[in-house]
Design a protein around this motif. Structure first.
Motif, mmCIF file in Angstrom:
data_model
loop_
_atom_site.group_PDB
_atom_site.id
_atom_site.type_symbol
_atom_site.label_atom_id
_atom_site.label_comp_id
_atom_site.label_asym_id
_atom_site.label_seq_id
_atom_site.Cartn_x
_atom_site.Cartn_y
_atom_site.Cartn_z
ATOM 1 N N SER A 15 43.438 -1.109 136.666
ATOM 2 C CA SER A 15 44.168 -2.324 136.187
ATOM 3 C C SER A 15 43.592 -3.588 136.713
ATOM 4 O O SER A 15 43.196 -4.463 135.916
ATOM 5 N N THR A 19 41.589 -6.180 134.377
ATOM 6 C CA THR A 19 42.140 -7.647 134.279
ATOM 7 C C THR A 19 40.899 -8.368 134.819
ATOM 8 O O THR A 19 40.724 -9.543 134.103
ATOM 9 N N TYR A 22 38.671 -9.055 131.990
ATOM 10 C CA TYR A 22 39.304 -10.115 130.978
ATOM 11 C C TYR A 22 39.012 -11.636 131.299
ATOM 12 O O TYR A 22 39.034 -12.534 130.308
ATOM 13 N N TYR A 33 45.723 -13.787 131.170
ATOM 14 C CA TYR A 33 45.950 -12.456 130.214
ATOM 15 C C TYR A 33 47.549 -12.287 129.861
ATOM 16 O O TYR A 33 47.464 -11.970 128.559
#
Length: 140
Positions: A15, A19, A22, A33
């Motif tokens: 995760s 993230t 991103y 996000y």
């Protein structure tokens, strides 16, 4: 128990990695996000009650409201009470929020490339993660 044997740590590390990937993509769009996730819901469904956005994203009202207020301040979304039910607040895109969708189309492609999963592995990962989420949510 060893750290590397903990599924929860593998999920946490994955995760965080996703993230972090991103972040530069969303920085270019001026989004965080969580804001991007709200916009995904709005791009898909149009005008949506806050309650339904919360259900889709599994976020409570107290977490969601500041996100939407920031999107509103940025000129990407607007909130308005439903005329037939003053208790319901609808969130919809502004023209600018709708236009941002075109620029954001590169984001899922870049993330997919970074993940490097085959279509079959992607479907299997989604299946497993959805099952895991449902099972853990149902257990407590």
């Amino acid at each position: 128990m060893l750290l590397d044997d903990q599924l929860c740590f593998a999920l946490y590390a994955a995760s965080r990695a996703v993230t972090q990937r991103y972040r530069p993509l969303l920085d270019d769009l001026g989004l965080t996000y969580p804001q991007y996730l709200v916009l995904l819901v709005l791009w898909e469904y149009g005008s949506v009650p806050i309650k339904e956005i919360g259900a889709a994203l599994q976020l409570d009202y107290g977490t969601l409201t500041p996100l939407i207020k920031r999107l509103e301040a940025a000129g990407l979304a607007r909130r308005e009470r439903r005329p037939d039910d003053e208790r319901t607040v609808l969130v919809s895109l502004t023209d600018e929020g709708g236009d941002l969708r075109v620029r954001a189309r590169a984001v899922p492609v870049a993330i997919g490339d970074a993940m490097g999963l085959s279509p079959e592995d992607h479907r299997e990962a989604m299946r497993i993660l959805r099952t895991l989420t449902a099972q853990v949510a149902a257990s407590g």
